[in-house]
Write a protein that holds these residues in place. Structure first.
Motif, mmCIF file in Angstrom:
data_model
loop_
_atom_site.group_PDB
_atom_site.id
_atom_site.type_symbol
_atom_site.label_atom_id
_atom_site.label_comp_id
_atom_site.label_asym_id
_atom_site.label_seq_id
_atom_site.Cartn_x
_atom_site.Cartn_y
_atom_site.Cartn_z
ATOM 1 N N SER A 1 -4.646 -9.187 -6.672
ATOM 2 C CA SER A 1 -3.312 -9.563 -7.141
ATOM 3 C C SER A 1 -3.146 -11.067 -7.228
ATOM 4 O O SER A 1 -2.422 -11.574 -8.084
ATOM 5 N N ALA B 1 -1.009 5.834 -6.063
ATOM 6 C CA ALA B 1 -1.916 5.801 -7.211
ATOM 7 C C ALA B 1 -3.140 6.679 -6.928
ATOM 8 O O ALA B 1 -3.583 7.441 -7.791
ATOM 9 N N ILE B 2 -3.653 6.584 -5.708
ATOM 10 C CA ILE B 2 -4.823 7.393 -5.354
ATOM 11 C C ILE B 2 -4.460 8.877 -5.329
ATOM 12 O O ILE B 2 -5.185 9.723 -5.836
ATOM 13 N N LEU C 1 -8.870 -1.261 1.037
ATOM 14 C CA LEU C 1 -7.915 -1.185 -0.075
ATOM 15 C C LEU C 1 -6.814 -2.252 -0.004
ATOM 16 O O LEU C 1 -6.600 -2.984 -0.974
ATOM 17 N N THR D 1 -0.633 1.497 -3.843
ATOM 18 C CA THR D 1 -1.999 2.013 -3.978
ATOM 19 C C THR D 1 -2.130 3.463 -3.519
ATOM 20 O O THR D 1 -2.781 4.266 -4.172
ATOM 21 N N TRP E 1 -6.258 -5.402 -2.580
ATOM 22 C CA TRP E 1 -5.004 -5.668 -3.293
ATOM 23 C C TRP E 1 -4.654 -7.152 -3.238
ATOM 24 O O TRP E 1 -4.308 -7.762 -4.253
ATOM 25 N N PHE F 1 0.821 -1.208 0.000
ATOM 26 C CA PHE F 1 0.000 0.000 0.000
ATOM 27 C C PHE F 1 0.857 1.262 0.000
ATOM 28 O O PHE F 1 0.580 2.223 -0.702
ATOM 29 N N LYS G 1 -0.005 -1.995 -6.750
ATOM 30 C CA LYS G 1 -1.214 -1.216 -6.468
ATOM 31 C C LYS G 1 -2.476 -1.988 -6.819
ATOM 32 O O LYS G 1 -2.460 -2.957 -7.571
ATOM 33 N N VAL G 2 -3.553 -1.518 -6.214
ATOM 34 C CA VAL G 2 -4.850 -2.130 -6.472
ATOM 35 C C VAL G 2 -5.252 -1.821 -7.906
ATOM 36 O O VAL G 2 -5.320 -0.671 -8.304
ATOM 37 N N LYS G 3 -5.464 -2.852 -8.696
ATOM 38 C CA LYS G 3 -6.008 -2.630 -10.039
ATOM 39 C C LYS G 3 -6.757 -3.867 -10.455
ATOM 40 O O LYS G 3 -6.534 -4.954 -9.904
#
Lengths: 311, 281
Positions: B39, A160-161, B31, A157, B35, A151, B48-50
């Motif tokens: 993932s 990215a945010i 979040l 993440t 992930w 994170f 990252k979360v995608k």
């Protein structure tokens, strides 16, 4: 919380079976009765009390990990070294920051806020939020560490945010490592406070808050003048347990930063580990451990006092 | 009437505000969890979360091998299962006299137990290591099991005693009159009546040990004995570049048992189950 006895056990009056003969020898009876405690007692003495005593002993020696046949008694040298060691003072400072941010401010306040909000929220949302927060708590420490490592990483993440919001991103684990691990600890530990406070808030009679509401007391005033005083014991207990828990966090920080970069997120447990194993100074590492243990014991004693007032 | 309506609208408004705030916190908390799930299914997982580039089970396939998953999980099971069993048996035995008989020693013993409950175990790991080296218990499963047991016992005894206090003494008296010994009445009368309590102590101990990293990290040395909590670090060190998808897949496999156990017990006994008996008083 009942520390004292709830009623007498089976006294002489009730005993008919095999113990009737032992009335003549009450001491023997006490011994027989205490017999089931023995296995637990042996394990506790050998594997818990023993190491603690040993800790108190080698903290005063110069025991090293390798190539040393004997260690010698050095008195308070280890402690003197510690308080002149910048790395140690750094670790103390970081431990204070970590504990204050993540336990006292973070977990405690957020946990209370969540519990209070849950009293008012609709059921599906309450269940959903509760489930997510508790999952973070139940996850093994190391897994939590990896998730928050991902994170906070530069490619992670959070950045990215921030990019998406057109805010400046940065390499969190490098620029603000202690803040990152504190947030990680909040993420992982808030559920505990939330559960404690939910239980405490549920015990406040509805009539009291409703009466205040009808009298026109607003949300904040009700919180401050009614709710908080009524759950103050839970607050004390929770703060104490959170702090003790946070003082001994190792795995989470180890996984996320290894105490680095440099020693910028090296709290006392990580410092102790580094001194004892990477620098092979078991004696010195143990002295630091002993200090940690003493601080923990003090908190523990305060916790006992808190429980005792409830008896 | 009018007052009541304003009160109701005020309450409704407050509920929306509470819902919105909770959803915000939930979104922030979810979040990292998102992930790990996304993932694990992603053939090209990053940090990252995608949304995955196509869903695949390759990551699970890659880690479901003896040396990566099965051996560490088996080690975890031996360590935590053994230590939990020992903890529960010792705690049940120890709790019985504490709960049933009056003695001058009960109170000091219980206070010591509660005191030990909140000691930072992390702090004694260095001396435990030094001690284990001297008595040749270092790098042994049994040594680690004993230490795990010792670290969990104070809390387990305390919980167990509280649950045992809830079993009425009268039920046992009948057994005594029939000539049963204390041990028999513990086994046949008391323990069967405190099933939920034993479940809580068992699950709580097991979950705490399953997730514990520092104890096996310090007390075990050889890689083939390492439990999952330590071996998971190999994804970073020993295997070159980190394959995040596989790390995520392994994290899920490793975490599933404790989550299931928690859900199981929480369903049966209501949320915050372990806290009811122990923490809040």
């Amino acid at each position: 919380m009942v520390v004292s006895q709830r009623g007498a056990g089976p006294g002489e009056r009730t005993v008919v079976g095999k113990e009737s003969g032992s009335n003549r020898a009450p001491r023997l009876r006490t011994l027989t009765r205490a017999l089931p405690v023995t296995p637990a007692l042996v394990i506790l003495v050998l594997f818990l009390a023993g190491p603690i005593a040993y800790c108190a002993y080698i903290a005063f020696t110069d025991l090293q990990l390798t190539g040393q046949a004997e260690s010698s008694f050095t008195g308070f040298d280890n402690f003197r070294t510690a308080f002149e060691d910048d790395a140690f003072l750094n670790a103390v400072w970081l431990t204070l920051v970590f504990t204050f941010l993540s336990s006292i401010v973070g977990q405690n306040t957020l946990g209370l806020a969540l519990a209070a909000l849950m009293q008012r929220a609709s059921k599906p949302i309450r269940t959903l939020t509760g489930g997510i927060v508790v999952t973070a708590w139940v996850l093994p420490e190391v897994v939590a560490g990896f998730l928050l490592y991902a994170f906070f990483r530069r490619e992670g993440t959070l950045n990215a945010i921030l990019d998406w919001l057109h805010l400046p991103s940065q390499n969190w684990l490098f620029t603000l490592p202690i803040l990152a691990v504190s947030f990680a600890n909040v993420w992982r530990g808030t559920a505990f406070s939330m559960l404690v406070y939910s239980a405490a808030l549920n015990e406040i009679p509805k009539e009291i808050t409703e009466a205040a509401e009808v009298d026109g007391a607003g949300g904040w005033r009700r919180m401050w003048h009614i709710t908080l005083p009524m759950i103050r014991r839970s607050i004390g207990t929770n703060l104490m347990l959170n702090t003790l828990q946070t003082l001994s966090v190792f795995g989470l920080i180890w996984v996320m930063t290894r105490g680095g970069p440099g020693n910028r997120s090296q709290t006392l447990p990580l410092f102790m580990y580094e001194q004892a194993f990477q620098k092979s100074m078991i004696g010195y590492g143990t002295a630091v451990a002993l200090l940690l243990l003493v601080v923990g014991s003090l908190f523990s004693l305060v916790y006992l006092r808190l429980l005792r007032t409830e008896v | 009437m009018a007052a009541r309506t304003t009160l109701n609208t005020r309450r409704a408004k407050r509920r929306y505000a509470a819902d919105a705030s909770l959803l915000f916190v939930a979104a922030a908390f979810v979040l990292p969890l998102a992930w790990v799930i996304l993932s694990s299914l992603d053939p090209r997982a990053g940090l990252k979360v995608k949304l995955p580039d196509g869903v695949t089970l390759d990551n699970f396939d890659a880690v479901l091998k003896p040396d990566i998953t099965f051996t560490p999980l088996l080690n975890s099971l031996i360590l935590c299962g053994g230590a939990t069993l020992l903890t529960v048996v010792c705690a049940a035995l120890a709790a019985y006299p504490l709960s049933r008989f009056r003695s001058r020693l009960n109170r000091p013993f219980l206070l010591t137990i509660i005191f030990a409950t909140s000691l930072p175990i992390t702090a004694i790991m260095v001396p435990v290591y030094a001690l284990f080296v001297q008595v040749n218990l270092i790098d042994t499963m049994q040594g680690t099991i004993f230490f795990f047991t010792a670290s969990q016992l104070p809390f387990a005894i305390w919980l167990m005693k509280n649950f045992m206090d809830g079993v009425p003494k009268e039920l046992e008296e009948a057994a005594w009159t029939d000539g049963a010994s204390s041990f028999q009445s513990l086994l046949r009368v008391v323990l069967p009546l405190m099933g939920p309590g034993i479940a809580v102590v068992t699950v709580f101990s097991f979950v705490a040990m399953w997730g514990n990293f520092f104890v096996p990290f310090m007390l075990l040395l050889s890689p083939e004995q390492m439990p999952a909590s330590v071996s998971i670090n190999d994804f970073f060190g020993n295997r070159g570049t980190v394959v995040y998808g596989q790390l995520a897949a392994f994290s899920i496999i490793y975490s599933t048992p404790v989550i299931l156990l928690y859900v199981l017990v929480a369903r049966k006994l209501g949320g915050g189950f372990a806290l009811g008996g122990a923490v809040k008083g």
